[in-house]
Motif scaffolding. Structure first.
Motif, PDB file in Angstrom:
ATOM      1  N   SER A  34       0.844  -1.194   0.000  1.00 38.46           N
ATOM      2  CA  SER A  34       0.000   0.000   0.000  1.00 38.46           C
ATOM      3  C   SER A  34       0.879   1.243   0.000  1.00 38.46           C
ATOM      4  O   SER A  34       2.044   1.185   0.380  1.00 38.46           O
ATOM      5  N   LYS A  36       0.300   5.939   0.029  1.00 38.91           N
ATOM      6  CA  LYS A  36      -0.609   7.080   0.050  1.00 38.91           C
ATOM      7  C   LYS A  36      -0.332   7.945  -1.164  1.00 38.91           C
ATOM      8  O   LYS A  36       0.811   8.286  -1.458  1.00 38.91           O
ATOM      9  N   TYR A  37      -1.410   8.304  -1.890  1.00 35.55           N
ATOM     10  CA  TYR A  37      -1.295   9.129  -3.087  1.00 35.55           C
ATOM     11  C   TYR A  37      -2.397  10.172  -3.069  1.00 35.55           C
ATOM     12  O   TYR A  37      -3.584   9.817  -3.059  1.00 35.55           O
ATOM     13  N   SER A  40      -5.157   9.653  -0.541  1.00 36.42           N
ATOM     14  CA  SER A  40      -5.881   8.378  -0.552  1.00 36.42           C
ATOM     15  C   SER A  40      -4.899   7.232  -0.408  1.00 36.42           C
ATOM     16  O   SER A  40      -3.788   7.284  -0.932  1.00 36.42           O
ATOM     17  N   VAL A  41      -5.318   6.188   0.296  1.00 37.77           N
ATOM     18  CA  VAL A  41      -4.489   5.002   0.449  1.00 37.77           C
ATOM     19  C   VAL A  41      -4.792   4.056  -0.704  1.00 37.77           C
ATOM     20  O   VAL A  41      -5.938   3.655  -0.911  1.00 37.77           O
ATOM     21  N   GLU A  50      -9.722   1.568   1.571  1.00 27.98           N
ATOM     22  CA  GLU A  50      -9.878   3.033   1.573  1.00 27.98           C
ATOM     23  C   GLU A  50     -11.312   3.416   1.933  1.00 27.98           C
ATOM     24  O   GLU A  50     -11.541   4.332   2.715  1.00 27.98           O
TER      25      GLU A  50
END
Length: 61
Positions: A34, A36-37, A40-41, A50
């Motif tokens: 995973s 974070k972007y 959002s995960v 999410e």
């Protein structure tokens, strides 16, 4: 364009257990499940984690 192997991670959505090895300048990229972007995960399991996280956060407020 230069790619930093230290800053670059690899994630696949492979469910068959096939190992993926990608190298940049001779260094193997770290594989993650995973990241974070843009707040959002993103996971290798799709959007369910999410969505559950957003529901838990909304009910905690």
């Amino acid at each position: 364009m230069d790619i930093s192997a230290e800053k670059t991670k690899l994630m696949t959505n492979n469910t068959r257990g096939i190992n993926t090895e990608i190298k940049v300048t001779g260094q193997k990229l770290e594989t993650v499940t995973s990241f974070k972007y843009l707040g959002s995960v993103i996971t290798d399991e799709g959007p369910k984690p999410e969505i559950l996280s957003k529901i838990a956060h909304a009910t905690a407020d």
